[in-house]
Write an enzyme that holds these catalytic residues in place. Sequence first.
Site, PDB file in Angstrom:
ATOM      1  N   ARG A  50       0.869  -1.182   0.000  1.00 17.27           N
ATOM      2  CA  ARG A  50       0.000   0.000   0.000  1.00 17.27           C
ATOM      3  C   ARG A  50       0.902   1.227   0.000  1.00 17.27           C
ATOM      4  O   ARG A  50       2.118   1.119   0.106  1.00 17.27           O
ATOM      5  CB  ARG A  50      -0.999   0.003   1.176  1.00 17.27           C
ATOM      6  CG  ARG A  50      -0.603  -0.624   2.463  1.00 17.27           C
ATOM      7  CD  ARG A  50       0.442   0.099   3.249  1.00 17.27           C
ATOM      8  NE  ARG A  50       0.149   1.503   3.396  1.00 17.27           N
ATOM      9  CZ  ARG A  50       1.061   2.421   3.615  1.00 17.27           C
ATOM     10  NH1 ARG A  50       2.350   2.086   3.711  1.00 17.27           N
ATOM     11  NH2 ARG A  50       0.751   3.696   3.728  1.00 17.27           N
ATOM     12  N   ALA A  52       0.777   5.080  -2.212  1.00 16.88           N
ATOM     13  CA  ALA A  52       0.581   5.345  -3.644  1.00 16.88           C
ATOM     14  C   ALA A  52       1.764   4.923  -4.526  1.00 16.88           C
ATOM     15  O   ALA A  52       1.580   4.162  -5.488  1.00 16.88           O
ATOM     16  CB  ALA A  52       0.239   6.831  -3.835  1.00 16.88           C
ATOM     17  N   ARG A  93      -7.727  -0.573  -6.749  1.00 13.13           N
ATOM     18  CA  ARG A  93      -7.998   0.537  -5.825  1.00 13.13           C
ATOM     19  C   ARG A  93      -8.189   1.807  -6.662  1.00 13.13           C
ATOM     20  O   ARG A  93      -7.448   2.011  -7.630  1.00 13.13           O
ATOM     21  CB  ARG A  93      -6.853   0.738  -4.822  1.00 13.13           C
ATOM     22  CG  ARG A  93      -6.709  -0.414  -3.834  1.00 13.13           C
ATOM     23  CD  ARG A  93      -5.733  -0.065  -2.709  1.00 13.13           C
ATOM     24  NE  ARG A  93      -6.343   0.802  -1.716  1.00 13.13           N
ATOM     25  CZ  ARG A  93      -5.655   1.366  -0.705  1.00 13.13           C
ATOM     26  NH1 ARG A  93      -4.360   1.167  -0.587  1.00 13.13           N
ATOM     27  NH2 ARG A  93      -6.272   2.127   0.198  1.00 13.13           N
ATOM     28  N   ASP A 245      -2.084  10.795  -2.166  1.00 11.00           N
ATOM     29  CA  ASP A 245      -2.443   9.729  -3.116  1.00 11.00           C
ATOM     30  C   ASP A 245      -2.790  10.271  -4.490  1.00 11.00           C
ATOM     31  O   ASP A 245      -2.684   9.565  -5.496  1.00 11.00           O
ATOM     32  CB  ASP A 245      -3.606   8.906  -2.568  1.00 11.00           C
ATOM     33  CG  ASP A 245      -3.133   8.038  -1.421  1.00 11.00           C
ATOM     34  OD1 ASP A 245      -3.053   8.556  -0.283  1.00 11.00           O
ATOM     35  OD2 ASP A 245      -2.779   6.873  -1.673  1.00 11.00           O
ATOM     36  N   ASN A 255      -5.390  12.358   0.534  1.00 11.70           N
ATOM     37  CA  ASN A 255      -4.519  11.485   1.335  1.00 11.70           C
ATOM     38  C   ASN A 255      -5.417  10.703   2.294  1.00 11.70           C
ATOM     39  O   ASN A 255      -6.641  10.853   2.298  1.00 11.70           O
ATOM     40  CB  ASN A 255      -3.469  12.319   2.079  1.00 11.70           C
ATOM     41  CG  ASN A 255      -2.375  11.448   2.677  1.00 11.70           C
ATOM     42  OD1 ASN A 255      -1.816  10.572   2.001  1.00 11.70           O
ATOM     43  ND2 ASN A 255      -2.067  11.622   3.953  1.00 11.70           N
TER      44      ASN A 255
END
Length: 356
Positions: A50, A52, A93, A245, A255
């Site tokens: 995980r 970004a 995602r 992100d 974020n």
Amino acid sequence: MDVTAALRWIGSIDGTLELVDQRLLPIEFTHLNIDNIPDLYDAIKTLAVRGAPAIGVSAAYGLVIALQQDGLSDINAALKTLQDQAAYLATSRPTAVNLFWALNRVQTFAENWVTGHAGAGVDEFRQAVLGEAHAICREDIVMCKRIGEHGAAVVPEDGAVLTHCNAGALATAGQGTALSVFFEAHRQGKSFKVYADETRPLLQGARLTAWELQHAGIDTVLICDNMAGWLMKQGKINAVVTGADRIAANGDAANKIGTYSVSVLAARHKIPFYIAAPSSTFDLSLATGAEIEIEERDSREITHPGERQWAPEGIAVSNPAFDVVDAADIAGIITEHGIIEKPNTERVAQHFAENG
Ligand code: MRU
């Protein structure tokens, strides 16, 4: 324990992607060896990998794995497979743009390569795709280091900084973004304290950031998310640095959920709030943060943390995984090229015009 390698490619075109299994930290430090796309999809979806940039680099290597299947008759068939698997991975995602950025970059590279190499063999194509994934990985490492070097100046000597979620080595291929700022300031001999928000509901701050900073020997204090405002009121926090992100063209920055609250608190207490992120986190196709898709995650992350029930059966739950900080509340965005002070549409555009 090597905290600086959240992911790495092992071997050549028939190799595998090694990921630190972040779901188990800080109790267990173990690795996953990914050799197929469904496992990579699952690793991204369940946050084994995980952050970004780490998601983006992993997806790039995923497209190398996509080409390991038998029966790819020629480079056009291989390209079609790569495109199909890229489309599938893109659904893992929705918020971190680095995922789409990396998939698009490898796809564009692959399409151009096939156009320019009619008659080439599948293994040659696979080698070229691996080369592009390696390039993305190497560039991420360099970007992280530069973000730290540019950002170290915002860490106040003998002061304290707050961070939210995990934007460290575990979230990138290199030494992180927000945490890179702290690592570089520490390397320069600065004396400072980091307050790490625990970051509900999945505790990336408690499980990952506190762990990374502790290993680096940085003075770190773990707090619950709802304590930040009170510490600010008491004058205990001098600056905030978080990752992002996805950053829109006007500087609005998505974020981890809770970052918006921190930014509003920081504005109220006149504390400078910084975002640290590489250029691969900007989505200049979006005018403002209002257009950023926010991931909604499983309600059980809130009702059943660690599989223990914490809430009444059947209760309605809202679980957005990200929020968006207003550009107006950001003192600066620290990129690998420098700092965009008081970001807005003009300054973001100017930053990219000057730095290519
Ligand atoms: O849900 P996560 O753990 O992937 O969320 C991660 C974050 O919000 C990070 O702050 C962001 O990706 C920046 S990582 C350098």
